[in-house]
Scaffold this motif. Structure first.
Motif, PDB file in Angstrom:
ATOM      1  N   VAL A  68      -4.971 -49.080  33.884  1.00  0.00           N
ATOM      2  CA  VAL A  68      -4.555 -48.586  32.571  1.00  0.00           C
ATOM      3  C   VAL A  68      -5.113 -49.520  31.503  1.00  0.00           C
ATOM      4  CG1 VAL A  68      -2.579 -48.034  31.096  1.00  0.00           C
ATOM      5  CG2 VAL A  68      -2.458 -47.588  33.541  1.00  0.00           C
ATOM      6  N   PHE A  69      -5.614 -48.926  30.409  1.00  0.00           N
ATOM      7  CA  PHE A  69      -6.174 -49.672  29.283  1.00  0.00           C
ATOM      8  C   PHE A  69      -5.349 -49.374  28.032  1.00  0.00           C
ATOM      9  CE2 PHE A  69      -9.505 -48.257  32.172  1.00  0.00           C
ATOM     10  CZ  PHE A  69     -10.087 -49.458  32.552  1.00  0.00           C
ATOM     11  N   PRO A  70      -4.306 -50.172  27.732  1.00  0.00           N
ATOM     12  CA  PRO A  70      -3.492 -49.912  26.538  1.00  0.00           C
ATOM     13  C   PRO A  70      -4.111 -50.539  25.288  1.00  0.00           C
ATOM     14  CG  PRO A  70      -2.509 -51.671  27.828  1.00  0.00           C
ATOM     15  CD  PRO A  70      -3.717 -51.201  28.584  1.00  0.00           C
ATOM     16  N   LEU A  71      -3.897 -49.888  24.150  1.00  0.00           N
ATOM     17  CA  LEU A  71      -4.270 -50.411  22.833  1.00  0.00           C
ATOM     18  C   LEU A  71      -3.084 -50.169  21.909  1.00  0.00           C
ATOM     19  CD1 LEU A  71      -6.304 -51.651  20.878  1.00  0.00           C
ATOM     20  CD2 LEU A  71      -7.163 -49.347  20.450  1.00  0.00           C
ATOM     21  N   ILE A  72      -2.430 -51.254  21.458  1.00  0.00           N
ATOM     22  CA  ILE A  72      -1.150 -51.175  20.751  1.00  0.00           C
ATOM     23  C   ILE A  72      -1.257 -51.846  19.389  1.00  0.00           C
ATOM     24  CG2 ILE A  72       1.276 -51.900  20.829  1.00  0.00           C
ATOM     25  CD1 ILE A  72       0.645 -49.931  22.980  1.00  0.00           C
TER      26      ILE A  72
END
Length: 181
Positions: A68-72
């Motif tokens: 998973v590649f999160p961007l927050i």
């Protein structure tokens, strides 16, 4: 599921991530913001429930290993040695493995995406921070190909995942991390 598929969730402790958080001010004078991105290895899936006879059910787990590649985008408030955090953003994912006989079924979208939100707090012990966070992911993967099961019957599902995590963060430096004397 948009069809009458019965399912339920499962619990997994297989989750590991590496994140980078950049804290910055907005418009030069509001030091409450930041951005976080990362790489995470996790499990996702569901337990499919099939009714065999009246009140007799069979369950089959559909567990997948995924990256998973999160961007927050983060909002934070520092109160003495405590940091409160809220975040919202998106994520992309890729399913790379499963324990299912025959491997990953052809009816599985390996690529995924969705939105996510998170909240938590940190205890600041310069240069280390101890974090306790909860995040929720809501997936839109089946919008990519709703005909993956059948050309006649479209299937829409919305994956969701609740994650509670404990982490250790190491401060690399910067004006928002400098120890006050």
């Amino acid at each position: 599921f948009s069809q009458s598929g019965k399912h339920k969730g499962f619990t997994s402790t297989k989750n590991f991530g590496l994140y980078y958080t950049y804290l910055h001010s907005m418009l030069g004078n509001m030091p409450y913001f930041g951005i976080q991105f990362g790489l995470e290895s996790t499990e996702m899936g569901y337990t499919h429930v099939t009714e065999i006879d009246e009140n007799v059910f069979e369950e089959a787990e559909q567990r997948y290993s995924a990256i998973v590649f999160p961007l927050i985008a983060l909002f934070r408030v520092d109160i003495s040695k405590i940091r409160l955090m809220l975040g919202v953003g998106g994520y992309g994912s890729y399913i790379y493995d499963t324990q299912l006989p025959g491997g990953i079924p052809e009816t599985t979208n390996k690529m995924g995406f969705g939105i996510m939100g998170q909240g938590g707090f940190a205890i600041k012990l310069h240069p280390i921070e101890l974090h306790l966070e909860a995040s929720y992911r809501y997936g839109f993967t089946h919008f990519v190909d709703p005909t993956i099961y059948s050309d006649l019957y479209w299937l829409y599902t919305h994956q969701n995942q609740l994650e509670i995590s404990v982490g250790v963060h190491y401060n690399l430096g910067g004006k928002y991390y400098k120890k006050k004397k």
